[in-house]
Scaffold this active site. Structure first.
Site, PDB file in Angstrom:
ATOM      1  N   ASP A 216      22.330  36.181  49.686  1.00 18.36           N
ATOM      2  CA  ASP A 216      23.358  37.121  50.129  1.00 18.36           C
ATOM      3  C   ASP A 216      22.907  37.875  51.388  1.00 18.36           C
ATOM      4  OD1 ASP A 216      25.913  38.477  49.215  1.00 18.36           O
ATOM      5  OD2 ASP A 216      24.623  40.233  49.299  1.00 18.36           O
ATOM      6  N   GLU A 273      23.661  32.926  53.409  1.00 26.55           N
ATOM      7  CA  GLU A 273      24.935  33.531  53.786  1.00 26.55           C
ATOM      8  C   GLU A 273      24.637  34.378  55.019  1.00 26.55           C
ATOM      9  OE1 GLU A 273      28.401  36.684  52.675  1.00 26.55           O
ATOM     10  OE2 GLU A 273      26.288  37.142  52.597  1.00 26.55           O
TER      11      GLU A 273
END
Ligand code: NOJ
Length: 550
Positions: A216, A273
């Site tokens: 993330d 990401e």
């Protein structure tokens, strides 16, 4: 290095060509009927996902969390939230996936924790300058009495990126940085303790058998020295930079993690990401000693437009090929308007967490959106490399637009006083069977977000075995992609078509995508799959076909 594990038919470098299906646990399937999906629910429906023909699943966070950002606010990186189940359930999920021949990757959230994480609670209880505070980014405020935030940084979800605390004696105190919600304080990655924490988290899940991690906010861990002000841009373009994005130091973190993964064998992977553009910069994350994949958000942000698609495909192959890595491809995830709706309306910033709601200016044309979405997926799944699917896209689900304000949950909605609807519309519980409560999401009919009426006819049970359904289209595409080895192939463009059409050869297949309204003649050969019915060798508008030409 230990030997690679055998999972299904997958080779050690399985991710290079894999199709990976994203499961958003809150909304996949609800085993205990409380209205929120859970791990037993996922396990019960996993055979359906294996039957779809994907190679792997990615599970969005299921860790202990107060759920202020749907689980991306983690209070314990090594335990499961009771909402979703237990550690034993997580182990059963990993084992079940492997028994079904699916690889499994889990989400890792290293940029921030929840404010309920024990480290943050210790930081609040300890004074300024303490080692406990040094794990996060605490600063004195600006202004004559520290009443102003330390700099002008804005949270991705809207509003200031700083919150002021009260010190233990009740006096107004320091400020802490949170690039997202105020309940998500950013770690200070200059602190070796933070490095150690995440090395431990990686090992914890690798020991339990996961095949990799989706990382993330991979581009956000390191902030520019001195925390200089940012340039404020309204509606920044996808991948815009700034003093907290894509700082050179992040790459050192991933070089460190790569070594840990390799100590478990050659078959564990990391996917970034990283909203970084251009793709040549994103590709830095997948250099040979860093991560293995990065989500291709340049592709996700591209309209269903032939020339734009050709350009981004070329750019992707060149950028990732330049560092020796296949590209990834993605059209939807839990942060963006579902592509079946995005392509049915002119969303200015479809790739941002702006969302769509009852008062949004652009109402998607559902029929056109679905046509284009099916065509876009048929194009994507013919491309060499690895593709990510988001749960529900195989049913052709549109964005849920008419969610009442009172039901909305995304912090984006609240932090912008409703100006941005946020991401709830793509996170609504899946329909499995409309004859059941909550369309088969559970047995009680409770759902944490309301399902729109149109989800009933799109339920999986109604598409199963139905010729021409979106579900059967996905199954055919995935089976043929595997049979024809398209994931390992190459793109050789065919010229001579109108501007609204692109065509290329990959292995024995010619792929032709018509992004305009005018029909176009198909090349000679055997039609193996098409996103719309084809008659007399003519491909209708907004459709993609695969033709075996050699
Ligand atoms: C990206 C995740 O995909 C998104 O859902 C989340 O809100 C932010 N990172 C913060 O963790």
């Amino acid at each position: 290095m230990p030997a690679p594990r055998i999972v299904g038919n997958s080779p050690a470098d399985w991710w290079n060509h894999a199709v990976i299906y994203q499961i958003y646990p809150r909304s996949f399937a609800d085993g205990n009927g409380d209205g929120v999906g859970d791990i037993p629910g996922i396990i019960s429906k996993l055979p359906d996902i294996a039957k779809l023909g994907v190679d792997a699943i990615w599970i969005s966070p299921f860790y202990t969390s107060p759920q202020k950002d749907a689980g991306y606010d983690v209070a314990d990186f090594q335990d499961i939230d009771p909402l979703f189940g237990t550690l034993e359930d997580a182990q059963a999920l990993i084992d079940t996936a492997h028994e079904l021949g699916l690889r499994i990757i889990v989400d890792l959230v290293p940029n921030h924790s929840s404010d309920q994480h024990e480290w943050f609670q210790q930081a609040l209880a300890s004074g300024p300058g303490s080692p406990e505070r040094a794990r996060y980014i605490f600063r004195e405020g600006a202004g004559s009495s520290g009443e102003l935030p330390p700099n002008n940084w804005e949270s991705v979800f809207g509003g200031p990126a700083w919150t002021r605390i009260s010190e233990a004696d009740g006096s107004p105190g320091q400020w802490y940085l949170h690039l997202f919600d105020s309940s998500q304080p950013d770690f200070d990655w200059n602190n070796p303790e933070v490095w150690e924490l995440f090395r431990g988290v990686l090992r914890f899940w690798l020991d339990r058998g996961v095949d990799g991690f989706r990382v993330d906010v991979a581009h956000g861990l390191i902030k520019a020295d001195g925390l200089p002000d940012q340039e404020i841009i309204k509606d920044p373009p996808v991948g815009a930079g700034g003093p907290f994005w894509n700082q050179e130091g992040v790459h050192e973190v991933y070089r460190d993690w790569r070594k840990i993964l390799e100590s478990y064998g050659p078959d564990r992977m990391l996917c970034a990401e990283a909203w970084v553009m251009p793709l040549s910069k994103m590709a830095h994350y997948v250099r040979p000693d860093e991560m293995h994949q990065a989500f291709n958000f340049g592709y996700l942000a591209t309209d269903f437009d032939a020339q734009a698609l050709r350009a981004i495909i070329d750019e992707s192959l060149e950028a990732f090929g330049g560092v020796g890595s296949p590209s990834t491809w993605v059209l939807s995830n839990h942060d963006v308007v579902r592509h079946a709706s995005r392509f049915g309306a002119d969303f200015v910033s479809g790739a941002h967490p702006t969302g769509s709601g009852p008062l949004s200016p652009n109402k998607p044309d559902t029929e056109l959106g679905l046509k284009k979405a099916r065509a876009a997926t048929a194009l994507m799944l013919a491309l060499p490399g690895s593709a990510y699917l988001y749960q529900g896209e195989e049913l052709g689900l549109p964005e849920a637009i008419d969610i009442p304000d009172a039901d909305r949950q995304d912090p984006t909605f609240f932090r912008t006083q409703g100006e941005r609807y946020g991401r709830d519309g793509c996170r609504v519980p899946l329909p499995w069977d409309s004859a059941e409560p909550a369309n088969g999401f559970n047995s009680t009919g409770e759902t944490w977000l309301p399902q729109p009426p149109e989800y009933a006819e799109l339920a999986r049970a109604h598409q199963n075995g139905v010729d021409g359904s979106t579900l059967e289209l996905y199954r055919s595409l995935l089976a043929l992609r595997a049979e024809e080895n398209l994931g390992k192939g190459t793109v050789a463009w065919n010229e001579g078509y109108p501007d609204s059409v692109i065509a290329f050869d990959n292995s024995a297949i010619t792929v032709i995508s018509n992004t305009g309204s005018q029909p176009v003649e198909l090349p000679t050969g055997e039609l193996v799959v098409a996103s719309q019915p084809v008659e007399s060798g003519v491909l209708p508008g907004y459709a993609t076909a695969w033709v075996r030409t050699s």
